[in-house]
Motif scaffolding. Structure first.
Motif, PDB file in Angstrom:
ATOM      1  N   ALA A  41      -4.570   1.634  -1.729  1.00  0.00           N
ATOM      2  CA  ALA A  41      -2.951   1.867  -1.799  1.00  0.00           C
ATOM      3  C   ALA A  41      -2.382   1.838  -0.423  1.00  0.00           C
ATOM      4  O   ALA A  41      -2.710   2.514   0.576  1.00  0.00           O
ATOM      5  N   GLN A  42      -1.280   0.931  -0.245  1.00  0.00           N
ATOM      6  CA  GLN A  42      -0.434   0.823   0.881  1.00  0.00           C
ATOM      7  C   GLN A  42       0.964   0.911   0.492  1.00  0.00           C
ATOM      8  O   GLN A  42       1.571   0.201  -0.253  1.00  0.00           O
ATOM      9  N   ASP A  43       1.723   1.995   1.048  1.00  0.00           N
ATOM     10  CA  ASP A  43       2.897   2.340   0.599  1.00  0.00           C
ATOM     11  C   ASP A  43       3.284   2.413  -1.040  1.00  0.00           C
ATOM     12  O   ASP A  43       4.110   1.632  -1.535  1.00  0.00           O
ATOM     13  N   LEU A  44       2.222   2.774  -1.668  1.00  0.00           N
ATOM     14  CA  LEU A  44       2.435   3.032  -3.226  1.00  0.00           C
ATOM     15  C   LEU A  44       2.403   1.641  -3.766  1.00  0.00           C
ATOM     16  O   LEU A  44       2.678   1.448  -4.763  1.00  0.00           O
ATOM     17  N   ARG A  45       1.693   0.776  -3.209  1.00  0.00           N
ATOM     18  CA  ARG A  45       1.286  -0.500  -3.784  1.00  0.00           C
ATOM     19  C   ARG A  45      -0.150  -0.731  -3.676  1.00  0.00           C
ATOM     20  O   ARG A  45      -0.694  -0.645  -2.655  1.00  0.00           O
ATOM     21  N   LEU A  46      -0.517  -1.223  -4.703  1.00  0.00           N
ATOM     22  CA  LEU A  46      -2.352  -1.621  -4.648  1.00  0.00           C
ATOM     23  C   LEU A  46      -2.483  -2.825  -4.058  1.00  0.00           C
ATOM     24  O   LEU A  46      -1.774  -3.950  -4.360  1.00  0.00           O
ATOM     25  N   VAL A  47      -3.347  -2.997  -3.243  1.00  0.00           N
ATOM     26  CA  VAL A  47      -3.491  -4.153  -2.364  1.00  0.00           C
ATOM     27  C   VAL A  47      -4.983  -4.534  -2.540  1.00  0.00           C
ATOM     28  O   VAL A  47      -6.017  -3.298  -2.378  1.00  0.00           O
ATOM     29  N   VAL A  48      -5.392  -5.753  -2.601  1.00  0.00           N
ATOM     30  CA  VAL A  48      -6.930  -5.971  -2.674  1.00  0.00           C
ATOM     31  C   VAL A  48      -7.521  -6.168  -1.127  1.00  0.00           C
ATOM     32  O   VAL A  48      -6.763  -6.805  -0.370  1.00  0.00           O
ATOM     33  N   LEU A  64      -1.800  -7.024  -6.954  1.00  0.00           N
ATOM     34  CA  LEU A  64      -3.122  -6.704  -7.691  1.00  0.00           C
ATOM     35  C   LEU A  64      -2.950  -7.939  -9.018  1.00  0.00           C
ATOM     36  O   LEU A  64      -4.179  -8.672  -9.084  1.00  0.00           O
ATOM     37  N   GLU A  65      -2.141  -7.808  -9.731  1.00  0.00           N
ATOM     38  CA  GLU A  65      -1.910  -8.760 -10.825  1.00  0.00           C
ATOM     39  C   GLU A  65      -2.311 -10.169 -10.438  1.00  0.00           C
ATOM     40  O   GLU A  65      -2.847 -11.000 -10.822  1.00  0.00           O
ATOM     41  N   LYS A  66      -1.204 -10.497  -9.213  1.00  0.00           N
ATOM     42  CA  LYS A  66      -1.438 -11.932  -8.907  1.00  0.00           C
ATOM     43  C   LYS A  66      -2.572 -12.451  -8.202  1.00  0.00           C
ATOM     44  O   LYS A  66      -2.925 -13.428  -8.507  1.00  0.00           O
ATOM     45  N   ARG A  67      -3.216 -11.051  -7.419  1.00  0.00           N
ATOM     46  CA  ARG A  67      -4.604 -11.710  -7.039  1.00  0.00           C
ATOM     47  C   ARG A  67      -5.787 -11.981  -8.124  1.00  0.00           C
ATOM     48  O   ARG A  67      -6.408 -12.916  -8.042  1.00  0.00           O
ATOM     49  N   LEU A  68      -5.559 -11.103  -9.107  1.00  0.00           N
ATOM     50  CA  LEU A  68      -6.484 -11.237 -10.319  1.00  0.00           C
ATOM     51  C   LEU A  68      -6.349 -12.669 -10.980  1.00  0.00           C
ATOM     52  O   LEU A  68      -7.080 -13.302 -11.441  1.00  0.00           O
ATOM     53  N   ASN A  69      -5.073 -13.025 -11.345  1.00  0.00           N
ATOM     54  CA  ASN A  69      -4.887 -14.261 -11.890  1.00  0.00           C
ATOM     55  C   ASN A  69      -4.998 -15.520 -10.917  1.00  0.00           C
ATOM     56  O   ASN A  69      -5.660 -16.414 -11.470  1.00  0.00           O
ATOM     57  N   GLY A  70      -5.054 -15.182  -9.688  1.00  0.00           N
ATOM     58  CA  GLY A  70      -5.568 -16.458  -8.837  1.00  0.00           C
ATOM     59  C   GLY A  70      -7.107 -16.450  -8.645  1.00  0.00           C
ATOM     60  O   GLY A  70      -7.750 -17.596  -8.824  1.00  0.00           O
ATOM     61  N   TYR A  71      -7.751 -15.261  -8.884  1.00  0.00           N
ATOM     62  CA  TYR A  71      -9.260 -15.400  -8.620  1.00  0.00           C
ATOM     63  C   TYR A  71      -9.680 -15.764 -10.000  1.00  0.00           C
ATOM     64  O   TYR A  71     -10.499 -16.700  -9.898  1.00  0.00           O
ATOM     65  N   GLY A  72      -9.206 -15.684 -11.195  1.00  0.00           N
ATOM     66  CA  GLY A  72      -9.573 -16.166 -12.447  1.00  0.00           C
ATOM     67  C   GLY A  72      -9.465 -17.780 -12.579  1.00  0.00           C
ATOM     68  O   GLY A  72     -10.486 -18.370 -12.794  1.00  0.00           O
TER      69      GLY A  72
END
Length: 90
Positions: free
Chosen positions: A24-31, A75-83
């Motif tokens: 968590a960085q500034d209340l934002r989930l970051v991979v 996080l959602e963008k990263r997971l969509n890109g990873y898939g």
């Protein structure tokens, strides 16, 4: 011997290399791509189902010891890109 971590989504244990670290960085989930960002980390299988389970159960807030709502867009963008990279689709 490789370190073992527990996925916050499905609560199963897996080798560290099979999971992604989320901070968590500034209340934002970051991979955490390199595994070197400061602070507590939560471990997650890189699939949509585990992420949805973790979000539904509010597991990230507990694992990261953060109070208040967390922004999950990155996080959602990263997971969509990873898939897409893994499956070769879209």
């Amino acid at each position: 011997m490789e370190p073992v971590r527990t996925c916050v989504g499905c609560r199963t244990r897996a080798p560290r290399s099979a999971l992604i670290r989320v901070v968590a960085q500034d209340l934002r989930l970051v991979v955490d791509e390199r595994g070197s960002l400061p602070g507590r980390g939560a471990w997650l299988h890189p699939d949509r189902e585990c992420a949805e389970n973790a979000l539904r159960r509010r597991a990230f807030g507990r694992a990261l010891r953060v109070s208040g709502p967390l922004d999950t867009q990155t996080l959602e963008k990263r997971l969509n890109g990873y898939g897409n990279k893994v499956n070769g689709s879209k």
